[in-house]
Design a protein around this motif. Structure first.
Motif, PDB file in Angstrom:
ATOM      1  N   ALA A   6      -1.940  -6.264   4.261  1.00  0.00           N
ATOM      2  CA  ALA A   6      -3.012  -6.828   3.426  1.00  0.00           C
ATOM      3  C   ALA A   6      -3.312  -5.914   2.243  1.00  0.00           C
ATOM      4  N   SER A  39      -9.897  -3.966   2.266  1.00  0.00           N
ATOM      5  CA  SER A  39      -8.752  -3.715   3.149  1.00  0.00           C
ATOM      6  C   SER A  39      -8.458  -2.214   3.274  1.00  0.00           C
ATOM      7  N   ILE A  55      -9.194 -10.715   7.287  1.00  0.00           N
ATOM      8  CA  ILE A  55      -7.893 -11.153   6.783  1.00  0.00           C
ATOM      9  C   ILE A  55      -7.685 -12.637   7.091  1.00  0.00           C
TER      10      ILE A  55
END
Length: 169
Positions: A6, A39, A55
């Motif tokens: 991510a 993230s 996510i």
């Protein structure tokens, strides 16, 4: 590992959005920057449980990409695009607006508790504020984009407007 993918994706997204800001708009740049911040913070021992949960916001992204490709392939307004649009709006609303809002609420509560009752590892104020600001911004952006998506889908699939008939007499 998922958190790492991510972070890599959002780093690329930030560079791509910033390079073509005239195409993607400033909203995409701010989205990428905020998502990258969130993230990256997931690697710290601070709300990393929520990093992976958030996510799941991206569950709608494949449908968004399919929608874009159908436009580019000249299939705008097709049955396939309608089915994809329904899937896009459903997953966007479910993953970002419902699930995401609930996860933000839980995260805000946990951060508040951690700030109010510091244990052995107190939460730095800057970290709590950066996380809260980024996720709040992303939630607002999701609401805005959902409205824009509904407008775009409605425009593609509504019938011809009255008065636009070009019949000759």
């Amino acid at each position: 590992m998922v958190q790492g993918f991510a972070a890599g994706y959002f780093a690329w997204d930030l560079l791509a959005s910033a390079e073509d800001v005239d195409v993607h708009g400033w909203g995409a740049v701010f989205h990428a920057a905020s998502a990258l911040i969130v993230s990256m913070m997931g690697f710290r021992p601070f709300v990393n449980y929520y990093g992976v949960n958030l996510i799941l916001y991206e569950l709608s992204t494949p449908f968004l990409n399919i929608h874009w490709w159908l436009d580019k392939l000249g299939m705008t307004g097709s049955t396939l695009q309608l089915v994809n649009a329904i899937a896009l709006l459903t997953t966007f609303a479910g993953s970002r607006l419902v699930w995401g809002t609930y996860q933000n609420y839980c995260m805000y509560k946990d951060i508040w508790r951690a700030v109010q009752h510091p244990g052995e590892l107190p939460v730095p104020s800057w970290l709590a504020l950066a996380y809260l600001a980024s996720t709040t911004f992303l939630s607002g952006l999701n609401l805005y984009w959902f409205g824009k998506m509904i407008q775009a889908v409605s425009k593609r699939f509504q019938g011809p407007k009255e008065g636009n008939d070009k019949k000759t007499r």
